[in-house]
Design an enzyme around this catalytic site. Structure first.
Site, PDB file in Angstrom:
ATOM      1  N   GLY A  14      32.803  40.083   1.173  1.00 21.40           N
ATOM      2  CA  GLY A  14      33.158  38.891  -0.116  1.00 21.40           C
ATOM      3  C   GLY A  14      34.077  39.571  -0.508  1.00 21.40           C
ATOM      4  O   GLY A  14      33.521  40.552  -1.823  1.00 21.40           O
ATOM      5  N   SER A  16      32.993  40.674  -4.154  1.00 20.56           N
ATOM      6  CA  SER A  16      32.722  40.894  -4.659  1.00 20.56           C
ATOM      7  C   SER A  16      32.354  42.725  -5.264  1.00 20.56           C
ATOM      8  O   SER A  16      31.936  43.211  -5.326  1.00 20.56           O
ATOM      9  CB  SER A  16      31.326  40.784  -4.277  1.00 20.56           C
ATOM     10  OG  SER A  16      31.557  41.543  -2.698  1.00 20.56           O
ATOM     11  N   ALA A  18      31.828  44.956  -7.815  1.00 20.16           N
ATOM     12  CA  ALA A  18      30.189  45.852  -8.494  1.00 20.16           C
ATOM     13  C   ALA A  18      30.061  45.240  -9.499  1.00 20.16           C
ATOM     14  O   ALA A  18      28.697  45.532  -9.798  1.00 20.16           O
ATOM     15  CB  ALA A  18      29.660  47.278  -7.869  1.00 20.16           C
ATOM     16  N   LYS A  69      41.402  44.242   4.194  1.00 18.81           N
ATOM     17  CA  LYS A  69      42.225  43.881   2.412  1.00 18.81           C
ATOM     18  C   LYS A  69      42.741  44.601   1.891  1.00 18.81           C
ATOM     19  O   LYS A  69      43.504  44.793   0.527  1.00 18.81           O
ATOM     20  CB  LYS A  69      41.082  42.526   2.401  1.00 18.81           C
ATOM     21  CG  LYS A  69      39.597  43.302   2.075  1.00 18.81           C
ATOM     22  CD  LYS A  69      39.455  44.252   0.228  1.00 18.81           C
ATOM     23  CE  LYS A  69      38.231  44.433   0.159  1.00 18.81           C
ATOM     24  NZ  LYS A  69      37.215  44.686   0.530  1.00 18.81           N
ATOM     25  N   THR A 126      40.983  42.064  -4.263  1.00 21.77           N
ATOM     26  CA  THR A 126      41.039  43.124  -3.685  1.00 21.77           C
ATOM     27  C   THR A 126      42.701  43.386  -4.435  1.00 21.77           C
ATOM     28  O   THR A 126      42.830  44.920  -5.255  1.00 21.77           O
ATOM     29  CB  THR A 126      40.763  43.355  -3.182  1.00 21.77           C
ATOM     30  OG1 THR A 126      39.614  42.956  -2.393  1.00 21.77           O
ATOM     31  CG2 THR A 126      41.153  45.051  -2.806  1.00 21.77           C
ATOM     32  N   SER A 132      40.133  47.568  -8.313  1.00 21.84           N
ATOM     33  CA  SER A 132      40.106  47.565  -7.269  1.00 21.84           C
ATOM     34  C   SER A 132      40.995  49.091  -6.648  1.00 21.84           C
ATOM     35  O   SER A 132      42.214  49.063  -7.942  1.00 21.84           O
ATOM     36  CB  SER A 132      41.062  46.883  -6.967  1.00 21.84           C
ATOM     37  OG  SER A 132      41.535  47.400  -5.226  1.00 21.84           O
ATOM     38  N   ASN A 134      41.990  50.107  -4.655  1.00 17.06           N
ATOM     39  CA  ASN A 134      42.815  50.473  -3.647  1.00 17.06           C
ATOM     40  C   ASN A 134      43.976  50.282  -4.458  1.00 17.06           C
ATOM     41  O   ASN A 134      45.587  50.264  -4.188  1.00 17.06           O
ATOM     42  CB  ASN A 134      42.932  49.351  -2.400  1.00 17.06           C
ATOM     43  CG  ASN A 134      42.002  50.241  -1.929  1.00 17.06           C
ATOM     44  OD1 ASN A 134      42.309  51.050  -0.936  1.00 17.06           O
ATOM     45  ND2 ASN A 134      40.533  49.626  -1.704  1.00 17.06           N
ATOM     46  N   VAL A 157      37.320  57.279  -3.635  1.00 16.67           N
ATOM     47  CA  VAL A 157      37.275  56.729  -2.381  1.00 16.67           C
ATOM     48  C   VAL A 157      38.678  55.605  -2.438  1.00 16.67           C
ATOM     49  O   VAL A 157      38.401  54.628  -2.471  1.00 16.67           O
ATOM     50  CB  VAL A 157      36.723  56.942  -1.114  1.00 16.67           C
ATOM     51  CG1 VAL A 157      37.085  56.501  -0.247  1.00 16.67           C
ATOM     52  CG2 VAL A 157      35.466  57.713  -1.626  1.00 16.67           C
ATOM     53  N   GLU A 159      39.947  53.078   0.778  1.00 10.91           N
ATOM     54  CA  GLU A 159      39.540  52.735   2.096  1.00 10.91           C
ATOM     55  C   GLU A 159      40.617  52.555   2.671  1.00 10.91           C
ATOM     56  O   GLU A 159      40.758  52.901   3.589  1.00 10.91           O
ATOM     57  CB  GLU A 159      38.331  51.962   1.773  1.00 10.91           C
ATOM     58  CG  GLU A 159      36.832  51.925   0.839  1.00 10.91           C
ATOM     59  CD  GLU A 159      36.676  51.672  -0.349  1.00 10.91           C
ATOM     60  OE1 GLU A 159      38.033  51.341  -0.438  1.00 10.91           O
ATOM     61  OE2 GLU A 159      35.978  50.886  -0.654  1.00 10.91           O
TER      62      GLU A 159
END
Length: 209
Positions: A14, A16, A18, A69, A126, A132, A134, A157, A159
């Protein structure tokens, strides 16, 4: 499931980041398990006034949304790096969720999952937040930096880089059309210019929504 088949597997996903969860900013997520009672048990353990949890039995749909996503966030960042606007990002996110849903359903997921927190919810956060990684990577790629330069600058990283390759393999396996995902893969790994990728997406044959 392969390594510990005797255990019940749950997926938490979801919108979220961190950074915000740690600051106790109100956040809502989804816990998915094929065993609904297990999902409810985890929901009870995790839920508090700052962290609300819903349940689902669609593990595949939640996993596909959580993974893909990140690919769309790369695209959203490229949109920003290229200097495009809100129109193009809104279109990208909308057609992106259509791709995520298309692949998810082909793999056994449920369409309604992609309209929820682990689908459109996670996609929105995101694609729009500077938390984000990404999206940040996509911005650098859109500005003309190479993948190697981008990853070196982000220093974390990203993703979506690995996910886009896996998504293209899954699209081929399940005979699903993922034009945005394929375009990102071509930019990252086949030397395609971002402007060319956008032009090719915009000039695809017309079709109904």
């Amino acid at each position: 499931q392969e390594c510990v088949p005797q255990c019940e597997v749950c997926v938490l996903s979801g919108p979220s980041h961190a950074e915000e969860v740690a600051r106790e900013i109100p956040t809502t997520c989804l816990i998915a398990s094929e065993n609904e009672e297990v999902a409810k048990m985890v929901q009870k353990e995790f839920m508090n006034p700052k962290f609300r949890i819903y349940t689902s039995t669609d593990v595949i749909g939640v996993e596909i949304g959580a993974a893909l996503k990140n690919v769309m966030a790369l695209a959203a960042g490229m949109n920003d790096g290229l200097g495009f606007g809100d129109n193009s990002k809104a279109a990208l996110m909308t057609r992106g969720i259509a791709e995520m849903k298309r692949l998810g359903i082909a793999m056994g997921g449920k369409a309604e999952t992609f309209a929820g927190l682990s689908g459109i919810g996670d996609l929105i956060v995101t694609c729009t937040s500077m938390h984000s990684r990404n999206r940040r990577a996509g911005i650098l790629l859109g500005q003309g930096k190479s993948l190697e330069e981008t990853l070196a600058e982000v220093k974390m990283v990203v993703e979506g880089v690995n996910t886009v390759q896996a998504a293209c393999h899954l699209a081929e396996k399940y005979h699903v059309d993922l034009p945005i995902t394929q375009a990102i893969n071509d930019v990252l790994f086949h030397g395609k210019d971002t402007q060319t990728a956008v032009l090719e997406l915009m000039t695809r044959e017309g079709k109904s929504e």
